[in-house]
Each structure stands twice: as C-alpha cells, then as structure tokens.
Design a protein around this motif. Structure first.
Motif, short mmCIF file in Angstrom:
data_model
loop_
_atom_site.label_atom_id
_atom_site.label_comp_id
_atom_site.label_asym_id
_atom_site.label_seq_id
_atom_site.Cartn_x
_atom_site.Cartn_y
_atom_site.Cartn_z
N GLY A 170 0.97 1.89 0.32
CA GLY A 170 0.65 2.31 -1.04
C GLY A 170 -0.80 2.72 -1.18
N GLY A 171 -1.09 3.55 -2.16
CA GLY A 171 -2.47 3.99 -2.38
C GLY A 171 -3.30 2.92 -3.05
N TYR A 172 -4.59 3.13 -3.08
CA TYR A 172 -5.50 2.19 -3.74
C TYR A 172 -5.45 2.36 -5.25
CZ TYR A 172 -7.63 1.16 0.80
OH TYR A 172 -7.84 0.76 2.09
N GLY A 173 -5.76 1.28 -5.96
CA GLY A 173 -5.83 1.33 -7.41
C GLY A 173 -7.17 1.88 -7.88
N MET A 174 -7.28 2.08 -9.20
CA MET A 174 -8.47 2.69 -9.78
C MET A 174 -9.74 1.93 -9.41
SD MET A 174 -10.01 4.96 -11.64
CE MET A 174 -8.62 5.80 -12.39
N PHE A 175 -9.69 0.61 -9.42
CA PHE A 175 -10.90 -0.17 -9.22
C PHE A 175 -10.89 -0.97 -7.91
CE2 PHE A 175 -10.54 0.25 -13.89
CZ PHE A 175 -11.69 1.00 -14.11
N ASP A 176 -10.04 -0.60 -6.97
CA ASP A 176 -10.07 -1.27 -5.66
C ASP A 176 -11.36 -0.97 -4.91
OD1 ASP A 176 -7.65 -2.46 -6.05
OD2 ASP A 176 -6.49 -1.02 -4.87
N PHE A 177 -12.00 0.16 -5.22
CA PHE A 177 -13.26 0.52 -4.58
C PHE A 177 -14.46 -0.16 -5.24
CE2 PHE A 177 -10.28 3.94 -3.85
CZ PHE A 177 -10.51 4.33 -2.54
#
Length: 642
Positions: A170-177
């Motif tokens: 799955g892709g990363y979420g908005m604030f995973d970075f």
C-alpha cells in the motif's frame, strides 16, 4: 548479466548523463529514455504510456492547479505579512520567512511557495540592508526542506509512495513522511537562520533598492539631439566609465558592430549596446541623451515615440504611444464647428496620452521555470502589440548576451526590465509566468475566494490524511471544486499544469519499473552491498541516502527518486530488512538539492536575482547536506527501524 539488464543499465546511465549535461530539457530526456526502452523491446508498445495514469502523476497535476488557486486568490499573502516580523533582528526574520516557506511547501507546489514569498524576501533584504541573495537562498532551501514533510509536498514523495504500493504494502499516507521530514526540516531551518545565511556569498551591495541582478544589457537609441552623435566608440567608453557602465557594441542599419572598431563614429538612429548596473543605467542615458529602445518588430512600437532619460529610481519610465489618429468624421473639417471639434478631440487625445505617460512604470520580472517565454525572443512575442509593454533590458546570471536584445531567446531565471502600465505588466506576468522582484504587483486578492480555496484545500488534505479516499481522488475532487467555484478560472486551470513535469513522471515511472522487472536493480544493489556497504544494513542505508542526495544535486529530483526507489527496494530485500527505511531515505535524499542551481527549480529561480554563480550554493548547501545526513539517519532508524 543478461542482455536486457545490460541494456536498461546502459539506458539509465545515458539518461543520467543527459540530465547532468542539461542541453535537453528534462521531459525530452525522460521521453527519449522511455522510447529507447520500447525500441529495445524492454517495454511493450501497448504498455509504454501506462505510467501517465499512475496516481502520482495525477496527484502532481492536481496539486499544481491547487497551488495556482492559492496564489491567484491571495490566500497566503496575509499570512506571509503576519508571520514575517516587521521589526527585530535579521536572524528572527530569516527564521520566520524560511519556516513559513517550508510550511507552505508542505501543502502546495515548491515553486509556487517560492514565487509568493520572493517579494517578501526582497523587502526583508532592503529593510536590513542585506544583499538579496542572503535572504533568497535561505528561502529557497526552506521551501525545498518543507516539501519532504507530507505526501504531496514534492513529487519524489508521491513516487516513493507509488513504489511502495507496487510491492503490495500500500502507498504511504498524507503524514507518514512528517515525523522524519519535520525533524530534518526544523534542524535545517535553525541552521539556515543562525549560521547558513552568513555563509552565502555577498554578490550585491547592501542597501540596494532593487535586486542586484548582475549587469543589464540594454539597447539605447541615439536621438537627433544626443550627445553621443559624432563621438567615437572609444570616446563613449571613456565618457561613461565612471558610471559602472560600458559600451559593448553598436547597431547600425540592423547590423551589429563590435567595439573592436573604436574609431567608428556614432550617428543619429544608431543603437548603442550598453552593459550597466541597474542603478547606473538612468545616469548613463541622461548624460548621453539616449532613450531605451522599444520593440522594433511590433506594429505599435513601429509608430512609437520614446521619451528620453527615464528615472529608474522613482518608477517613472519612458513613454510609448501610437501615431496621430484623427477622431473627426470625414466632412466635418469643412465647417467651423468641425474645426473646433477637431481641436477638442486633439486636446482630449493629448490629455489621454499625458495620463498614460504618468501611469507607466518599470518593473523587474524574473522568468519562472515553467514560463511560456523560455526559448522565445522579444521580436517573436510582439510585446507592444499584445500587452502594450516593452522589454527594455535583460540580465542573465551576470553574463553578457552575445545577440541583439530583441532576438535573444529567454531562459529560466532571466531578469527582465519591463515598461508599461501596472495593469498591463500584471497581465503580462500572469499570462507568461513571471514573478516581480521588488513589489507584489501581480496578486489580486479576493477574500471570498481565498476562504473558499483554504477550506477546499483543508478538506482535500483531510480526506487523504484520514484515508477517506486515495490522495489522487481527494485532490482531483478539490480541483473540480476550484473550477466550479471559479477559484481558478477555467481558461487558466490547465495552464497551471506543467506539462514537462507530467511527461517526466509518466515516462520515468515506466523506465524505473523496467529496472525491477529485468532484475537490473538487484544487480546494482548486490554490487553496492558487496563492495561498499559490506552487507551492513546501516552502511547500506547511509549509502542509499548519500547517492540519492548526490544525484538530486545534478538531475531532477523526481527522476532521481524514480531511479533510486527500485535499487532501494532491492537492497532491503537482499538484506531482509524493513524496506520503508530505505524508501524514506530516498525521499529525504531526493529533497536535498542544495549544492547547485540546477538540482531544484527554486535554486534556478534565485540564480539571477541573487547575482549568484554556479559555485555559490555549496558554501551553505554542503554543511546543510551533511547536517541532514547526520540528523536523518538516526531519525529514520527511530521512526522506521530496520
């Protein structure tokens, strides 16, 4: 290695070489790389353009449109004026400006954030009697740092998320970075504000009223009463030598003559090619009785009369007007009443022209990286006819142009000295994608639409952050709302999308996937592990971060991320460690282009306004990259343990 592995690695090496060479635009290089893969059989023709439908490409296009809306409504202007202190020390002012740039870049395009805050940086530099580059470079680096804090902050983050999604995780979420990105950005901003700005080379004189753009190259018309008539080129050089200016050529009958013929006499109607500092230009024109040349290719300019000795310091400029046009209908001139009517019409016309002359100003505009002006010259643009403006002078990274001013193709980062009314200059800058240096002359704030833009953007971010819908869908919905509510005019919506970025991403996503399917990424990863990282996960993580940072200094950061993601995933797989650590290292490294003006568009944008040279970036950029490395590695291991 198998033949297909050798082929794709060869294509990647050539691609990187072309990116660094810089002769071809990045989208051309990416498309050539994609087609090379198709022609060599690495990609099936029917799958060649599958990358253009990738969610990362759609999201980037949407964010560009949303950024245009936030700019055009003035939604961020009030915030900028409130956050940056009017009083206090320069350290706090640079810290506030850089932090604001970083925060804005987390939710809008980096270049858009930079364009919004450049005038604020100008005022700050003037207020503290600093060379503009001392403020511009910290701002540029701050906007780059801010991009690493969210999913939509910069295209490399979206590419990294796409590669993770392809693994099935799955892709990363908005604030995973955010955890790693915010820590790195905060440390970077503190360094820039306390120490970094002091390391920036001072290329301008403190207290300058405008940006020091290097020297301007301008064409000055020798009028009938000019003091230059009859003088030799050698005599003119001596006359203006004390004004920090020099005559570098002469145009006679549309033919350029070099100063290598010092005995040549100047005649009325000639054009003198003068290189001068911005502050000296007015003095030179006044002393010799010269006037700035209008665009000779325009129908309007062909009829123009240009007054002499414009005053650059107070904004008053030369005046261009059309020839006499009678408003008196045919037949009226035979009557006395007709003659009076004619006199009144002429008087009204003169009054109108006088008012127009009072309205003319001069502005310095910088050509943005996505400007439609790039590659085009003034004679092709017909500025006087289309916009009732004139290009008076050009500054390009402090280097002298070898062509006529009107025939010189414009480049990203060029500074243009333009003359026209406030309205026409604003229209020209908006339509042709330029940004003013000294004042906010373009923004036309609309409070109602600004609130709508901020609310819609907040909802889009929330939708993606809380997993209510994929990021591409959430931001596409916000774009539709912007268009429906006319936050972004329909005619300008697609103009906001940088086609070169879309082509770059769509092409390289497919090329990078070939690295994985052919096993070439595994070969590179194994070589790196055995010869450099010595099978140590920590050494491998540091190596991936350093290589990514180095590549991003010389080639597009999105291209860097696309190439390095496949290698990072292969390294993690061979070491049997957490792939998130390595993907996040790629994301951080791709957002650390601080050594050169070509690694990121914002660095290119400040090159001319700051008067910088190619080597002026590393004195602050190198310590910053080392600091990022020292901070990012332990933070990555803490947030995304191996």
């Amino acid at each position: 290695m198998a033949l297909d592995q050798i082929t794709i690695l060869g294509i990647i090496v050539v691609t990187i070489g072309l990116f660094i060479w810089g002769r071809w635009r990045h989208d051309m290089v990416a498309l050539a790389s994609l087609l090379a893969c198709v022609f060599t059989g690495l990609i099936e023709p029917e799958d060649a353009f599958a990358g253009f439908g990738h969610p990362a490409v759609v999201t980037v296009a949407c964010v560009l449109i949303l950024s245009r809306g936030l700019q055009s409504t003035g939604a961020m202007d009030a915030l900028a004026q409130k956050v940056v202190p009017k009083r206090g020390g320069i350290t706090m002012a640079i810290a506030a400006l850089t932090a604001l740039g970083a925060a804005m870049s987390g939710f809008m395009n980096n270049v858009g954030a930079m364009a919004l805050l450049m005038p604020v940086a100008t005022d700050l530099a003037v207020r503290h009697q600093l060379p503009p580059g001392k403020v511009l470079m910290p701002l540029s680096f701050g906007t780059i740092l801010g991009g690493m804090t969210t999913l939509i902050g910069t295209p490399p983050n979206l590419i990294v998320s796409g590669f993770r999604a392809n693994t099935g995780a799955g892709g990363y979420g908005m604030f995973d970075f955010t955890p790693v990105g915010v820590v790195v950005a905060l440390v970077g901003i503190v360094f820039v504000a306390l120490i970094g700005w002091r390391l920036v080379p001072a290329r301008t004189q403190a207290g300058a009223s405008t940006f020091d753009t290097g020297t301007y190259l301008t064409e000055a018309l020798v009028g009938d009463k000019s003091a230059a008539i009859g003088k030799s080129l050698a005599e003119l050089v001596k006359m203006i030598g004390d004004d920090d200016a020099q005559v570098i050529g002469l145009v006679h009958n549309n033919a350029r003559v070099s100063t290598a013929m010092p005995g040549l006499r100047v005649r009325a109607g000639d054009l003198l090619l003068i290189e001068a500092e911005p502050g000296s230009l007015s003095s030179v024109l006044s002393s010799l009785g010269l006037s700035l040349s209008a665009d000779p290719q325009s129908d309007v300019a062909a009829k123009a009369t240009v007054s002499t000795a414009p005053e650059l310091s107070n904004g008053a400029g030369t005046h261009t007007h059309t020839g006499e046009i009678s408003d008196t209908p045919e037949g009226e001139q035979e009557t006395e009443h007709g003659k009076e009517g004619k006199k009144e019409t002429k008087k009204d016309s003169d009054d109108k022209r006088a008012k127009e002359q009072d309205d003319l100003v001069m502005r310095e505009l910088v050509v943005l990286p996505d400007s439609y002006l790039i590659g085009r010259s003034a004679e092709h643009l017909r500025l006087a006819g289309r916009y009732e403006t004139n290009l008076l002078a050009l500054s390009r990274q402090g280097r002298r142009s070898v062509k006529r001013l009107r025939s010189t193709p414009l480049m990203s980062g060029d500074t243009l000295l333009m003359m026209g009314s406030e309205e026409n200059l604003a229209r020209f800058a908006n339509e042709q994608r330029c940004v003013p240096l000294a004042q906010r002359d373009i923004s036309m704030p609309n409070k109602e639409k600004a609130y709508v833009a901020l609310v819609a953007m907040a909802l889009a971010v929330a939708g993606a952050a809380f997993g209510l819908m994929p990021a591409a869908i959430s931001f596409a919905t916000c774009v539709l709302a912007f268009m429906a509510l006319k936050v972004v005019p329909l005619r300008n919506a697609y103009e906001a999308v940088d086609g070169s970025v879309v082509v770059l991403l769509g092409a390289l996503i497919a090329v990078a996937q070939v690295m994985d399917t052919t096993g070439a990424a595994d070969v590179v990863a194994k070589t790196m592990l055995e010869n450099l990282a010595q099978e140590n996960p920590l050494y491998a993580l540091v190596l991936i971060l350093v290589v990514t940072m180095t590549l991003s200094d010389f080639m597009n950061n999105a291209a860097t991320a696309a190439v390095m993601c496949a290698i990072a995933l292969s390294v993690a797989e061979q070491l049997h460690v957490n792939p998130d650590s390595f993907l996040m290292a790629v994301a951080i490294g791709a957002s650390c282009a601080f050594l050169t003006p070509v690694g990121h568009q914002n660095n290119t944008l400040i090159l001319s306004p700051g008067g910088f040279k190619f080597g002026d970036y590393w004195p602050m950029g190198l310590p910053l990259e080392i600091l990022v490395l020292l901070v990012a590695v332990p933070t990555l291991l803490w947030v995304w343990p191996l």
